[in-house]
Design a protein around this motif. Structure first.
Motif, PDB file in Angstrom:
ATOM      1  N   GLU A 154       0.917  -1.229   0.057  1.00 18.11           N
ATOM      2  CA  GLU A 154       0.098   0.128  -0.005  1.00 18.11           C
ATOM      3  C   GLU A 154       0.905   1.184  -0.107  1.00 18.11           C
ATOM      4  OE1 GLU A 154      -3.164   0.736  -0.048  1.00 18.11           O
ATOM      5  OE2 GLU A 154      -3.415  -1.265  -0.929  1.00 18.11           O
ATOM      6  N   GLY A 155       1.928   1.039   0.500  1.00 18.73           N
ATOM      7  CA  GLY A 155       2.918   2.131   0.622  1.00 18.73           C
ATOM      8  C   GLY A 155       3.448   2.856  -0.717  1.00 18.73           C
ATOM      9  N   TYR A 156       3.282   2.042  -1.839  1.00 14.24           N
ATOM     10  CA  TYR A 156       3.722   2.397  -2.993  1.00 14.24           C
ATOM     11  C   TYR A 156       2.604   2.948  -4.074  1.00 14.24           C
ATOM     12  CZ  TYR A 156       8.029   0.052  -1.852  1.00 14.24           C
ATOM     13  OH  TYR A 156       9.332  -0.174  -1.570  1.00 14.24           O
ATOM     14  N   ARG A 157       1.288   3.274  -3.388  1.00 12.63           N
ATOM     15  CA  ARG A 157       0.339   3.375  -4.194  1.00 12.63           C
ATOM     16  C   ARG A 157       0.686   5.078  -4.751  1.00 12.63           C
ATOM     17  NH1 ARG A 157      -4.959   2.412  -4.769  1.00 12.63           N
ATOM     18  NH2 ARG A 157      -5.041   0.781  -3.102  1.00 12.63           N
ATOM     19  N   GLU A 158       1.003   5.906  -3.980  1.00 12.89           N
ATOM     20  CA  GLU A 158       1.102   7.210  -4.606  1.00 12.89           C
ATOM     21  C   GLU A 158       2.490   7.275  -5.289  1.00 12.89           C
ATOM     22  OE1 GLU A 158       2.010  11.916  -2.435  1.00 12.89           O
ATOM     23  OE2 GLU A 158       1.265  10.063  -1.189  1.00 12.89           O
ATOM     24  N   LYS A 159       3.588   6.540  -4.964  1.00 11.28           N
ATOM     25  CA  LYS A 159       4.782   6.626  -5.669  1.00 11.28           C
ATOM     26  C   LYS A 159       4.632   6.102  -7.123  1.00 11.28           C
ATOM     27  CE  LYS A 159       8.163   5.760  -1.944  1.00 11.28           C
ATOM     28  NZ  LYS A 159       9.183   5.017  -1.233  1.00 11.28           N
ATOM     29  N   LEU A 160       3.822   4.865  -7.343  1.00 15.59           N
ATOM     30  CA  LEU A 160       3.665   4.211  -8.617  1.00 15.59           C
ATOM     31  C   LEU A 160       2.821   5.205  -9.536  1.00 15.59           C
ATOM     32  CD1 LEU A 160       4.075   0.667  -7.500  1.00 15.59           C
ATOM     33  CD2 LEU A 160       6.050   2.296  -8.434  1.00 15.59           C
ATOM     34  N   GLY A 161       1.655   5.898  -8.842  1.00 12.96           N
ATOM     35  CA  GLY A 161       0.644   6.396  -9.771  1.00 12.96           C
ATOM     36  C   GLY A 161      -0.045   5.469 -10.503  1.00 12.96           C
ATOM     37  N   ASP A 162      -0.044   5.837 -11.975  1.00 11.77           N
ATOM     38  CA  ASP A 162      -0.952   5.192 -12.741  1.00 11.77           C
ATOM     39  C   ASP A 162      -0.402   3.742 -12.857  1.00 11.77           C
ATOM     40  OD1 ASP A 162      -2.360   7.429 -13.133  1.00 11.77           O
ATOM     41  OD2 ASP A 162      -1.400   7.879 -14.998  1.00 11.77           O
ATOM     42  N   LEU A 163       0.637   3.393 -12.526  1.00  7.73           N
ATOM     43  CA  LEU A 163       1.117   1.853 -12.828  1.00  7.73           C
ATOM     44  C   LEU A 163       0.850   0.997 -11.705  1.00  7.73           C
ATOM     45  CD1 LEU A 163       2.777   3.612 -14.831  1.00  7.73           C
ATOM     46  CD2 LEU A 163       4.617   2.048 -14.711  1.00  7.73           C
ATOM     47  N   TYR A 164       0.307   1.473 -10.396  1.00  8.69           N
ATOM     48  CA  TYR A 164       0.114   0.999  -9.419  1.00  8.69           C
ATOM     49  C   TYR A 164      -0.819  -0.170  -9.489  1.00  8.69           C
ATOM     50  CZ  TYR A 164      -1.459  -0.090  -4.447  1.00  8.69           C
ATOM     51  OH  TYR A 164      -1.739  -1.137  -3.446  1.00  8.69           O
ATOM     52  N   ASP A 165      -1.996  -0.059 -10.384  1.00  7.36           N
ATOM     53  CA  ASP A 165      -2.854  -0.982 -10.595  1.00  7.36           C
ATOM     54  C   ASP A 165      -2.334  -2.397 -11.061  1.00  7.36           C
ATOM     55  OD1 ASP A 165      -4.928   0.759  -9.571  1.00  7.36           O
ATOM     56  OD2 ASP A 165      -5.591   1.329 -11.597  1.00  7.36           O
ATOM     57  N   ASP A 166      -1.334  -2.171 -11.957  1.00  6.19           N
ATOM     58  CA  ASP A 166      -0.653  -3.333 -12.380  1.00  6.19           C
ATOM     59  C   ASP A 166      -0.047  -4.098 -11.499  1.00  6.19           C
ATOM     60  OD1 ASP A 166      -1.670  -3.337 -15.239  1.00  6.19           O
ATOM     61  OD2 ASP A 166       0.194  -2.391 -16.046  1.00  6.19           O
ATOM     62  N   TYR A 167       0.705  -3.212 -10.671  1.00  5.62           N
ATOM     63  CA  TYR A 167       1.728  -3.908  -9.765  1.00  5.62           C
ATOM     64  C   TYR A 167       0.964  -4.679  -8.469  1.00  5.62           C
ATOM     65  CZ  TYR A 167       4.068  -3.401  -5.157  1.00  5.62           C
ATOM     66  OH  TYR A 167       4.731  -3.630  -4.084  1.00  5.62           O
ATOM     67  N   ALA A 168      -0.122  -3.930  -8.213  1.00  7.02           N
ATOM     68  CA  ALA A 168      -1.378  -4.528  -7.352  1.00  7.02           C
ATOM     69  C   ALA A 168      -1.775  -5.900  -7.727  1.00  7.02           C
ATOM     70  CB  ALA A 168      -2.581  -3.529  -6.975  1.00  7.02           C
ATOM     71  N   ALA A 169      -2.281  -5.953  -9.003  1.00  9.89           N
ATOM     72  CA  ALA A 169      -2.858  -7.023  -9.465  1.00  9.89           C
ATOM     73  C   ALA A 169      -1.824  -8.040  -9.676  1.00  9.89           C
ATOM     74  CB  ALA A 169      -3.453  -6.784 -11.083  1.00  9.89           C
ATOM     75  N   PHE A 170      -0.598  -7.870  -9.977  1.00 10.31           N
ATOM     76  CA  PHE A 170       0.512  -9.036  -9.970  1.00 10.31           C
ATOM     77  C   PHE A 170       0.523  -9.282  -8.675  1.00 10.31           C
ATOM     78  CE2 PHE A 170       4.886 -10.299 -10.099  1.00 10.31           C
ATOM     79  CZ  PHE A 170       4.764 -11.125 -11.248  1.00 10.31           C
ATOM     80  N   CYS A 171       0.730  -8.675  -7.681  1.00  7.46           N
ATOM     81  CA  CYS A 171       0.893  -8.855  -6.366  1.00  7.46           C
ATOM     82  C   CYS A 171      -0.180  -9.898  -5.529  1.00  7.46           C
ATOM     83  CB  CYS A 171       1.248  -7.812  -5.244  1.00  7.46           C
ATOM     84  SG  CYS A 171       2.914  -6.855  -5.740  1.00  7.46           S
ATOM     85  N   ALA A 172      -1.386  -9.546  -6.129  1.00  8.04           N
ATOM     86  CA  ALA A 172      -2.323 -10.339  -5.798  1.00  8.04           C
ATOM     87  C   ALA A 172      -3.017 -11.617  -6.253  1.00  8.04           C
ATOM     88  CB  ALA A 172      -3.631  -9.405  -5.812  1.00  8.04           C
ATOM     89  N   ASP A 173      -1.936 -12.040  -7.159  1.00  8.63           N
ATOM     90  CA  ASP A 173      -1.904 -13.211  -7.559  1.00  8.63           C
ATOM     91  C   ASP A 173      -0.792 -14.234  -7.686  1.00  8.63           C
ATOM     92  OD1 ASP A 173      -3.158 -15.109  -9.616  1.00  8.63           O
ATOM     93  OD2 ASP A 173      -2.463 -14.031 -11.232  1.00  8.63           O
TER      94      ASP A 173
END
Length: 381
Positions: free
Chosen positions: A194-213
């Motif tokens: 969660e700490g990377y939501r602001e840092k990654l911006g528009d690229l966070y959704d891809d990151y979150a989806a990968f980590c959730a799988d």
């Protein structure tokens, strides 16, 4: 280190404030250019990792097809297997930079390294650029492996098997076996990501989806028994023992190198690792200071095993006033004897090759004189 993207990712996967270079796997074909051909002759997407094999850890990875359109980039980072301890790890990290943006950064950094090779002073801006990119590295998954049966809880065994500072591992899940080795998926708490939501911006959704799988990720892994390091390169009493060629092509043994000096600092470095280059001038000065204490520095260059690499290394040493002995890693000393999780790394041994203190990983020239003094104290000097 790999050229182009592989080279720059190695620079990015650093300890805090660029003090050391990590180990990375190839992205695409390693050239850093979209649309190049991989080893199979097919078109490789620059967003994807090519099939990656790491024999020393017994891990192979085929990047899942469902994630081929990720906007960010992925890279492996991790320590080699410590044969005596039978513990190793490999971390897959997400770099929140789109390929096209990274290409521009890659070209800029190539010019920076060229300037460094010529001994030219670097402006502050490149360092800021490296730090900015480094801040966009985010943890995804980490694989841990252990030989035999653990004598303590697995969360403790793998406590330091990560590169994200004080990040904790809150659970360990078995995902495979090979021979005497068991492989585990090391889980980070959700709060870390969660700490990377602001840092990654528009690229966070891809990151979150990968980590959730994690299931898709682990299904892409295959395991074999790790290729253990050759034990004959280490003395039976734990001394550092090796043979390597110096920069003039002369074969020399560790016994010859260490004899006659109370303490030897072995500095492992690479010509394409910015933290290594940053400390060369200081090492040249320290080597002269250490001589007054009957101590010495020797270097082992990881990428001087080609004519071009050797010539580049020689030029860098000359520009920075480093006159101490340097060796080519032809005997794979760093794979069989000296275990380092980053570059540069410095080991401290006595005249018999016995390691005296914990190695220093990363560029920390202010610590080297203190380390030498600590070693001398241990020896009663």
């Amino acid at each position: 280190m790999k050229r182009n993207i592989g080279k720059i990712l190695a620079l990015l996967l650093c300890a805090a404030m660029l003090c050391g270079c990590g180990n990375t796997a190839k992205t695409g074909d390693g050239s850093g250019k979209p649309g190049t051909e991989d080893a199979s002759g097919t078109q490789a997407d620059a967003h994807m990792l090519s099939p990656t094999e790491i024999p020393s850890l017994g891990i192979s990875f085929q990047f899942p097809e469902k994630y081929k359109d990720m906007k960010g980039m992925l890279a492996f980072n991790g320590g080699m297997l410590k044969s005596r301890a039978g513990v190793g790890f490999l971390e897959l990290e997400y770099l929140g930079v789109a390929v096209e943006d990274f290409e521009a950064f890659n070209e800029h950094t190539a010019k920076v390294l060229e300037a460094r090779d010529r001994g030219q002073e670097l402006p502050e801006e490149p360092r800021k650029g490296w730090n900015d990119h480094n801040s966009l590295l985010a943890p995804t998954f980490c694989i841990g492996l252990i030989k035999g049966t653990a004598s303590e809880p697995l969360t403790e065994v793998f406590k330091d098997c990560k590169t994200f500072g004080d990040t904790v591992i809150d659970s360990v899940q078995e995902i495979g076996k090979a021979g005497e080795y068991t492989f585990y998926l090391l889980h980070y708490p959700d709060s870390v990501r969660e700490g990377y939501r602001e840092k990654l911006g528009d690229l966070y959704d891809d990151y979150a989806a990968f980590c959730a799988d994690p299931d898709t990720f682990t299904a892409a892994l295959t395991f074999t028994e790790p290729v253990e390091q050759q034990q004959q390169d280490t003395g039976s009493d734990g001394r550092v023992v090796f043979t390597a060629d110096d920069f003039d092509g002369k074969a020399t043994t560790s016994g010859e190198l260490f004899a006659g000096h109370k303490v030897t600092m072995i500095n492992i470095w690479a010509t394409e690792c910015e933290p290594s280059l940053n400390e060369l001038a200081e090492l040249g000065k320290l080597a002269k200071e250490f001589e007054e204490k009957d101590c010495q520095i020797i270097g082992i260059c990881l990428d001087a095993n080609t004519p071009d690499g050797l010539e580049k290394a020689k030029q860098l040493l000359e520009v920075n006033g480093c006159t101490y002995t340097n060796l080519i890693d032809t005997s794979q000393v760093t794979q069989s004897t000296l275990y380092a999780q980053g570059v540069p790394a410095s080991f401290f041994v006595d005249s018999q090759g016995k390691q005296l203190i914990t190695p220093i990983v990363g560029s920390q020239p202010e610590q080297y004189p203190l380390a030498i003094d600590a070693c001398l104290s241990l020896l009663g000097e």
